[in-house]
Design a protein around this motif. Structure first.
Motif, PDB file in Angstrom:
ATOM      1  N   LEU A  38      -1.842  46.123 -16.377  1.00 33.16           N
ATOM      2  CA  LEU A  38      -0.965  45.509 -15.716  1.00 33.16           C
ATOM      3  C   LEU A  38      -1.550  44.676 -14.439  1.00 33.16           C
ATOM      4  O   LEU A  38      -1.002  43.560 -14.179  1.00 33.16           O
ATOM      5  CB  LEU A  38      -0.007  46.502 -14.654  1.00 33.16           C
ATOM      6  CG  LEU A  38       0.818  47.418 -15.678  1.00 33.16           C
ATOM      7  CD1 LEU A  38       1.541  48.440 -14.814  1.00 33.16           C
ATOM      8  CD2 LEU A  38       1.847  46.421 -16.604  1.00 33.16           C
TER       9      LEU A  38
ATOM     10  N   LEU B 197       3.719  43.559 -10.357  1.00 33.74           N
ATOM     11  CA  LEU B 197       3.041  44.310 -11.642  1.00 33.74           C
ATOM     12  C   LEU B 197       1.231  44.749 -10.829  1.00 33.74           C
ATOM     13  O   LEU B 197       1.092  45.831 -11.275  1.00 33.74           O
ATOM     14  CB  LEU B 197       2.819  43.275 -12.618  1.00 33.74           C
ATOM     15  CG  LEU B 197       4.022  43.032 -13.479  1.00 33.74           C
ATOM     16  CD1 LEU B 197       3.847  41.809 -14.538  1.00 33.74           C
ATOM     17  CD2 LEU B 197       4.536  44.423 -14.370  1.00 33.74           C
ATOM     18  N   ILE B 198       1.118  43.923 -10.061  1.00 37.49           N
ATOM     19  CA  ILE B 198      -0.282  44.450  -9.555  1.00 37.49           C
ATOM     20  C   ILE B 198      -0.177  45.695  -8.613  1.00 37.49           C
ATOM     21  O   ILE B 198      -0.924  46.290  -8.357  1.00 37.49           O
ATOM     22  CB  ILE B 198      -0.733  43.189  -8.588  1.00 37.49           C
ATOM     23  CG1 ILE B 198      -1.171  42.022  -9.706  1.00 37.49           C
ATOM     24  CG2 ILE B 198      -1.993  43.523  -7.815  1.00 37.49           C
ATOM     25  CD1 ILE B 198      -1.406  40.701  -8.893  1.00 37.49           C
TER      26      ILE B 198
ATOM     27  N   ARG C 231       4.706  40.713 -17.843  1.00 34.49           N
ATOM     28  CA  ARG C 231       5.613  40.025 -17.101  1.00 34.49           C
ATOM     29  C   ARG C 231       6.942  39.653 -17.917  1.00 34.49           C
ATOM     30  O   ARG C 231       8.139  39.874 -17.510  1.00 34.49           O
ATOM     31  CB  ARG C 231       5.028  39.065 -16.512  1.00 34.49           C
ATOM     32  CG  ARG C 231       5.785  38.042 -15.624  1.00 34.49           C
ATOM     33  CD  ARG C 231       5.595  36.580 -15.104  1.00 34.49           C
ATOM     34  NE  ARG C 231       3.943  36.716 -15.096  1.00 34.49           N
ATOM     35  CZ  ARG C 231       3.196  35.811 -15.650  1.00 34.49           C
ATOM     36  NH1 ARG C 231       3.674  35.041 -16.668  1.00 34.49           N
ATOM     37  NH2 ARG C 231       1.887  35.787 -15.196  1.00 34.49           N
TER      38      ARG C 231
ATOM     39  N   ARG D 249      -1.505  40.543 -18.192  1.00 32.02           N
ATOM     40  CA  ARG D 249      -0.175  40.431 -17.289  1.00 32.02           C
ATOM     41  C   ARG D 249       1.047  39.731 -17.759  1.00 32.02           C
ATOM     42  O   ARG D 249       2.081  40.359 -17.470  1.00 32.02           O
ATOM     43  CB  ARG D 249      -0.681  39.966 -15.724  1.00 32.02           C
ATOM     44  CG  ARG D 249       0.442  40.522 -14.839  1.00 32.02           C
ATOM     45  CD  ARG D 249      -0.002  40.245 -13.244  1.00 32.02           C
ATOM     46  NE  ARG D 249      -1.421  40.047 -13.062  1.00 32.02           N
ATOM     47  CZ  ARG D 249      -1.847  39.265 -12.593  1.00 32.02           C
ATOM     48  NH1 ARG D 249      -1.495  38.012 -12.347  1.00 32.02           N
ATOM     49  NH2 ARG D 249      -3.496  39.437 -12.270  1.00 32.02           N
TER      50      ARG D 249
ATOM     51  N   ASP E 256       4.544  39.084 -10.731  1.00 37.78           N
ATOM     52  CA  ASP E 256       3.105  39.004 -10.721  1.00 37.78           C
ATOM     53  C   ASP E 256       2.443  40.219  -9.633  1.00 37.78           C
ATOM     54  O   ASP E 256       1.767  41.281  -9.988  1.00 37.78           O
ATOM     55  CB  ASP E 256       2.097  37.886 -10.512  1.00 37.78           C
ATOM     56  CG  ASP E 256       2.137  37.204 -11.896  1.00 37.78           C
ATOM     57  OD1 ASP E 256       2.380  37.575 -12.971  1.00 37.78           O
ATOM     58  OD2 ASP E 256       1.406  36.228 -12.168  1.00 37.78           O
TER      59      ASP E 256
END
Length: 157
Positions: A105, A83-84, A115, A111, A80
């Motif tokens: 994303l 992705l952030i 993921r 998300r 996570d």
């Protein structure tokens, strides 16, 4: 150790297709709502993205700390966070196409899909590199087929 190269089609998409799509979308939006409104929309989009990155980044950081404090592997939390960060980098570039991808994303509703895709891609790369799949405790699977599993503890004298 062999180094993996980025596929040529990915470079083409990142350096040619995405910028052309951004320019096209900016021109189309500018023709519909006007140049100044398009610039205002890009600024509002950046402000919204900054707020969203800060909020979701703090949430991911708390989840990571909680996982580490409880003693469990923070795989989901690390994915996570990655992705952030990647979504935030996309939000920094001007344009609506990359901003849309960045928001997808970052948002907690979308998300998990990203993921899952990231996990699948990393698993394929690890398997291609010859890294064995991991068991529940992070140990490689060694069983060759179905059979009894004897669970126990190792006692050192």
């Amino acid at each position: 150790m062999t180094r993996r190269r980025i596929p040529l089609w990915m470079l083409f998409v990142a350096l040619v297709v995405v910028p052309l799509a951004e320019i096209y979308v900016l021109i189309q939006v500018g023709q519909v709502i006007g140049a100044w409104w398009t610039i205002a929309l890009l600024i509002a989009d950046s402000v919204l993205g900054g707020w969203l990155i800060r909020r979701e980044g703090a949430r991911a950081w708390r989840a990571l700390r909680s996982a580490l404090e409880s003693g469990r592997m923070p795989a989901r939390e690390l994915a996570d966070g990655a992705l952030i960060v990647f979504g935030g980098a996309l939000m920094l570039s001007p344009g609506f196409v990359t901003d849309l991808l960045g928001i997808l994303l970052i948002l907690p509703l979308t998300r998990p899909v990203a993921r899952r895709m990231l996990t699948t891609a990393l698993s394929r790369r690890l398997l291609a590199a010859g890294v064995p799949p991991q068991g529940p405790a992070g140990r490689p699977h060694t069983a060759q087929g179905p059979g009894p599993v004897v669970r126990g503890d190792v006692v050192d004298d």
